[in-house]
Structures are given as structure tokens and as C-alpha cells.
Design a protein around this motif. Structure first.
Motif, PDB file in Angstrom:
ATOM      1  N   VAL A 138      17.863  13.584  -1.415  1.00  0.00           N
ATOM      2  CA  VAL A 138      17.421  13.367  -2.741  1.00  0.00           C
ATOM      3  C   VAL A 138      18.724  12.735  -3.438  1.00  0.00           C
ATOM      4  O   VAL A 138      18.318  12.049  -4.551  1.00  0.00           O
ATOM      5  N   GLN A 139      19.894  12.995  -3.087  1.00  0.00           N
ATOM      6  CA  GLN A 139      21.122  12.676  -3.797  1.00  0.00           C
ATOM      7  C   GLN A 139      21.376  11.128  -3.326  1.00  0.00           C
ATOM      8  O   GLN A 139      22.384  10.736  -4.162  1.00  0.00           O
ATOM      9  N   ALA A 140      21.020  10.652  -2.295  1.00  0.00           N
ATOM     10  CA  ALA A 140      21.387   9.399  -2.104  1.00  0.00           C
ATOM     11  C   ALA A 140      21.487   8.320  -2.975  1.00  0.00           C
ATOM     12  O   ALA A 140      20.227   7.961  -3.655  1.00  0.00           O
ATOM     13  N   LYS A 141      22.284   7.407  -2.990  1.00  0.00           N
ATOM     14  CA  LYS A 141      22.428   6.678  -4.075  1.00  0.00           C
ATOM     15  C   LYS A 141      21.884   5.119  -3.608  1.00  0.00           C
ATOM     16  O   LYS A 141      21.630   4.054  -4.376  1.00  0.00           O
ATOM     17  N   ASP A 142      21.814   4.993  -2.081  1.00  0.00           N
ATOM     18  CA  ASP A 142      21.295   3.739  -1.676  1.00  0.00           C
ATOM     19  C   ASP A 142      20.473   3.941  -0.368  1.00  0.00           C
ATOM     20  O   ASP A 142      20.791   5.473   0.095  1.00  0.00           O
ATOM     21  N   TYR A 143      19.960   3.038   0.211  1.00  0.00           N
ATOM     22  CA  TYR A 143      19.118   3.383   1.548  1.00  0.00           C
ATOM     23  C   TYR A 143      19.905   3.815   2.664  1.00  0.00           C
ATOM     24  O   TYR A 143      19.402   4.437   3.672  1.00  0.00           O
ATOM     25  N   LYS A 144      21.247   3.030   2.551  1.00  0.00           N
ATOM     26  CA  LYS A 144      22.004   3.466   3.662  1.00  0.00           C
ATOM     27  C   LYS A 144      22.357   4.863   3.723  1.00  0.00           C
ATOM     28  O   LYS A 144      22.505   5.707   5.071  1.00  0.00           O
ATOM     29  N   GLN A 145      22.749   5.494   2.710  1.00  0.00           N
ATOM     30  CA  GLN A 145      23.356   6.881   2.623  1.00  0.00           C
ATOM     31  C   GLN A 145      21.808   7.730   2.762  1.00  0.00           C
ATOM     32  O   GLN A 145      21.974   8.792   3.422  1.00  0.00           O
ATOM     33  N   GLY A 146      20.777   7.081   2.317  1.00  0.00           N
ATOM     34  CA  GLY A 146      19.580   8.139   2.489  1.00  0.00           C
ATOM     35  C   GLY A 146      19.194   8.128   3.934  1.00  0.00           C
ATOM     36  O   GLY A 146      18.754   9.211   4.432  1.00  0.00           O
ATOM     37  N   ALA A 147      19.028   7.207   4.640  1.00  0.00           N
ATOM     38  CA  ALA A 147      18.912   6.983   6.001  1.00  0.00           C
ATOM     39  C   ALA A 147      19.748   7.890   6.850  1.00  0.00           C
ATOM     40  O   ALA A 147      19.273   8.652   7.728  1.00  0.00           O
ATOM     41  N   GLN A 148      20.880   7.801   6.675  1.00  0.00           N
ATOM     42  CA  GLN A 148      21.807   8.675   7.286  1.00  0.00           C
ATOM     43  C   GLN A 148      21.652  10.268   7.010  1.00  0.00           C
ATOM     44  O   GLN A 148      21.597  11.231   7.935  1.00  0.00           O
ATOM     45  N   ALA A 149      21.503  10.425   5.615  1.00  0.00           N
ATOM     46  CA  ALA A 149      21.041  11.937   5.253  1.00  0.00           C
ATOM     47  C   ALA A 149      19.709  12.495   5.880  1.00  0.00           C
ATOM     48  O   ALA A 149      19.944  13.681   6.210  1.00  0.00           O
ATOM     49  N   LEU A 150      18.800  11.715   6.309  1.00  0.00           N
ATOM     50  CA  LEU A 150      17.637  11.853   6.837  1.00  0.00           C
ATOM     51  C   LEU A 150      18.096  12.632   8.224  1.00  0.00           C
ATOM     52  O   LEU A 150      17.550  13.707   8.646  1.00  0.00           O
ATOM     53  N   LYS A 156       0.821  -1.308   0.082  1.00  0.00           N
ATOM     54  CA  LYS A 156      -0.008   0.020   0.088  1.00  0.00           C
ATOM     55  C   LYS A 156       0.831   1.117   0.031  1.00  0.00           C
ATOM     56  O   LYS A 156       0.324   2.137  -0.504  1.00  0.00           O
ATOM     57  N   LEU A 157       2.022   1.289   0.558  1.00  0.00           N
ATOM     58  CA  LEU A 157       2.887   2.394   0.727  1.00  0.00           C
ATOM     59  C   LEU A 157       4.062   2.312  -0.615  1.00  0.00           C
ATOM     60  O   LEU A 157       4.400   3.312  -1.189  1.00  0.00           O
ATOM     61  N   GLY A 158       4.360   1.190  -0.812  1.00  0.00           N
ATOM     62  CA  GLY A 158       5.337   0.780  -2.004  1.00  0.00           C
ATOM     63  C   GLY A 158       4.775   1.461  -3.226  1.00  0.00           C
ATOM     64  O   GLY A 158       5.680   1.927  -4.055  1.00  0.00           O
ATOM     65  N   ILE A 159       3.622   1.113  -3.707  1.00  0.00           N
ATOM     66  CA  ILE A 159       3.195   1.603  -5.174  1.00  0.00           C
ATOM     67  C   ILE A 159       3.307   3.091  -5.375  1.00  0.00           C
ATOM     68  O   ILE A 159       3.780   3.466  -6.149  1.00  0.00           O
ATOM     69  N   PRO A 160       2.599   3.867  -4.293  1.00  0.00           N
ATOM     70  CA  PRO A 160       2.873   5.377  -4.452  1.00  0.00           C
ATOM     71  C   PRO A 160       3.941   5.965  -4.202  1.00  0.00           C
ATOM     72  O   PRO A 160       4.589   6.898  -4.749  1.00  0.00           O
ATOM     73  N   ALA A 161       4.794   5.184  -3.201  1.00  0.00           N
ATOM     74  CA  ALA A 161       6.356   5.565  -3.261  1.00  0.00           C
ATOM     75  C   ALA A 161       7.165   5.269  -4.347  1.00  0.00           C
ATOM     76  O   ALA A 161       8.123   6.220  -4.838  1.00  0.00           O
ATOM     77  N   ARG A 162       6.860   4.256  -5.034  1.00  0.00           N
ATOM     78  CA  ARG A 162       7.643   3.983  -6.228  1.00  0.00           C
ATOM     79  C   ARG A 162       7.404   4.961  -7.368  1.00  0.00           C
ATOM     80  O   ARG A 162       7.974   5.571  -8.280  1.00  0.00           O
ATOM     81  N   ALA A 163       5.841   5.239  -7.403  1.00  0.00           N
ATOM     82  CA  ALA A 163       5.607   6.262  -8.381  1.00  0.00           C
ATOM     83  C   ALA A 163       5.955   7.708  -8.141  1.00  0.00           C
ATOM     84  O   ALA A 163       6.468   8.174  -9.150  1.00  0.00           O
ATOM     85  N   PRO A 222      12.087   4.685  -2.638  1.00  0.00           N
ATOM     86  CA  PRO A 222      11.121   4.102  -2.251  1.00  0.00           C
ATOM     87  C   PRO A 222      11.166   3.223  -0.741  1.00  0.00           C
ATOM     88  O   PRO A 222      10.531   3.396   0.187  1.00  0.00           O
ATOM     89  N   SER A 223      12.297   2.779  -0.646  1.00  0.00           N
ATOM     90  CA  SER A 223      12.762   1.904   0.333  1.00  0.00           C
ATOM     91  C   SER A 223      12.599   2.784   1.884  1.00  0.00           C
ATOM     92  O   SER A 223      12.443   2.586   2.960  1.00  0.00           O
ATOM     93  N   LEU A 224      13.077   4.219   1.634  1.00  0.00           N
ATOM     94  CA  LEU A 224      13.279   4.847   2.639  1.00  0.00           C
ATOM     95  C   LEU A 224      11.765   5.437   3.197  1.00  0.00           C
ATOM     96  O   LEU A 224      11.522   5.584   4.269  1.00  0.00           O
ATOM     97  N   ILE A 225      10.950   5.720   2.061  1.00  0.00           N
ATOM     98  CA  ILE A 225       9.665   6.235   2.386  1.00  0.00           C
ATOM     99  C   ILE A 225       8.801   4.975   2.899  1.00  0.00           C
ATOM    100  O   ILE A 225       8.234   5.500   3.927  1.00  0.00           O
ATOM    101  N   ILE A 226       8.845   3.748   2.506  1.00  0.00           N
ATOM    102  CA  ILE A 226       8.180   2.626   3.219  1.00  0.00           C
ATOM    103  C   ILE A 226       8.548   2.724   4.566  1.00  0.00           C
ATOM    104  O   ILE A 226       7.905   2.204   5.499  1.00  0.00           O
ATOM    105  N   HIS A 258      14.469  -2.597  -0.105  1.00  0.00           N
ATOM    106  CA  HIS A 258      15.379  -2.253  -0.933  1.00  0.00           C
ATOM    107  C   HIS A 258      15.010  -2.657  -2.572  1.00  0.00           C
ATOM    108  O   HIS A 258      15.379  -2.316  -3.392  1.00  0.00           O
ATOM    109  N   GLU A 259      14.327  -3.737  -2.461  1.00  0.00           N
ATOM    110  CA  GLU A 259      13.625  -4.426  -3.756  1.00  0.00           C
ATOM    111  C   GLU A 259      12.791  -3.191  -4.489  1.00  0.00           C
ATOM    112  O   GLU A 259      12.719  -3.385  -5.748  1.00  0.00           O
TER     113      GLU A 259
END
Length: 200
Positions: free
Chosen positions: A111-123, A12-19, A28-32, A148-149
Motif C-alpha cells: 500500500v505504501q509503495a511509491k512505484d511499481y518496482k517497490q510494490g512488486a518487491q513488497a508483494l 478490462k482490468l485497468g479501469i476497475p484497478a484505477r477506480a 493499478p499497474s501492480l493489479i493489472i 505504469h501509465e
């Protein structure tokens, strides 16, 4: 491994996050994971009564619900307060509104994060959350439920004058070989204006 109920919530979260990914470049993995963590799998009062997954205050198109939050007094102590929180028609609107917030300049590294680990730390580094364990909590959720899939999103580019395969590979952080393979290009890989290419 996710239960059926959890997987339904993830979807339910993944579909709009991917869109939203193509519009915002936020993984999307971060948002979910944020939605799971901050709403308690959609079981928080804000999520149930206002489809508000992320605890964003204020109103949405004039709609709000009252809830309890914490402010800081003059001495730096947390005090409970009752404030309006945004009420959304659906989780999809909550996710879009949250993603819009994360496109503000202060969250540029997210926004610039290349993967979820970078993104999580950036938040955390951008001041989104005060909990020093926030990045670790997001990463644990992402890895436990293989979120991450959801980041494997195909991106397409409409060729304009001046585009080359090598320039597009650099722009979208892809490999020339992958762009050739995805688009069945031969070794000369001539591309034409107006051609739609998969670049990610």
C-alpha cells in the motif's frame, strides 16, 4: 506491444484497478500485472469459469467453483488438492476483493509503495508469492505493456480547516509547484475551506 486482444484485457482490468486506487492506494499497474500473470491473460479455468483472476480460495457471496491447487504435506512436498475457489460476477469484483485483501496489515508495504518496482518487491517480501522471480515477472509485464501509465491517477482533496498547500504537498508526496499549476493558484496560493484541489 500489446495485441488488440491483450489491450482489451488490460483495459478490462485497468479501469476497475484505477477506480480502486483512490480507496486502497494500491498501484493499478501492480493489479493489472498480477491479473495477467496469474490468470494467463484471462485464459485460466478459474478466470473463464469464475472471473477469479488471482486464485483466491473460498466463496464470494456464497458462490464458488472447484479447482485444483497445491498444498504442502508434512515433508514439505507439494501435493495436488481439489478446493473451492471464489466465483465472482465479473473481473471488477475479483479485482476489488483482491485489493481488499492487500489492505490487510501484512501487506502494508504494498500500500505504501511509491512505484511499481517497490510494490512488486513488497508483494514478495510480504509473503504473497513464494516464487523468488515473482517481482521480476511483474516488473517485466508492467514495462513491456507500459502498465505504469495506469498509475498516473489524479487525486483530489477537499480543503478543511488547517490545510495549507505545503501540508497537502507533504501529505500526498507532491510538489507545491505542481499543486499550484494544477489548480491555477497564484503566488499567494490562498485556499479556502470546502475548495476541491487536485493534489496528485
Amino acid at each position: 506491444m500489446a495485441t488488440i486482444e491483450q489491450q482489451n484485457f488490460i483495459n478490462k482490468l485497468g479501469i476497475p484497478a484505477r477506480a480502486d486506487f483512490e480507496r486502497t492506494n494500491i498501484l493499478p499497474s501492480l493489479i493489472i500485472a498480477q491479473g495477467i500473470l496469474e490468470s494467463g491473460w484471462g485464459k485460466s479455468a478459474l478466470a473463464i469459469n469464475g472471473n477469479n483472476l488471482f486464485g483466491i480460495r473460498g466463496d464470494f457471496n456464497g458462490e464458488s467453483i472447484l479447482g485444483t491447487d497445491k498444498d504442502i504435506d508434512r515433508n514439505g512436498n507439494p501435493i495436488p488438492v481439489i478446493v473451492p475457489f471464489r466465483k465472482y460476477p465479473s473481473f471488477a469484483e475479483s479485482i476489488k476483493d483482491h485489493a481488499d485483501m492487500l489492505t490487510k496489515p501484512r501487506y502494508l508495504k504494498v500500500v505504501q509503495a511509491k512505484d511499481y518496482k517497490q510494490g512488486a518487491q513488497a508483494l514478495f517480501d510480504s509473503g504473497y508469492a513464494g516464487d523468488v522471480n515473482y517481482p521480476a515477472k511483474l516488473i517485466e509485464i508492467i514495462e513491456k505493456y507500459k502498465l505504469h501509465e495506469w498509475d498516473q491517477v489524479e487525486i483530489y482533496h477537499m480543503v478543511v480547516s488547517g490545510d495549507t498547500v505545503s501540508l497537502l504537498a507533504k501529505k500526498y508526496d507532491s510538489l507545491i509547484a505542481d499543486i499550484k499549476r494544477w489548480n491555477y493558484l497564484n503566488d499567494k496560493y490562498v485556499i479556502k475551506i470546502g475548495q476541491k484541489l487536485r493534489v496528485k
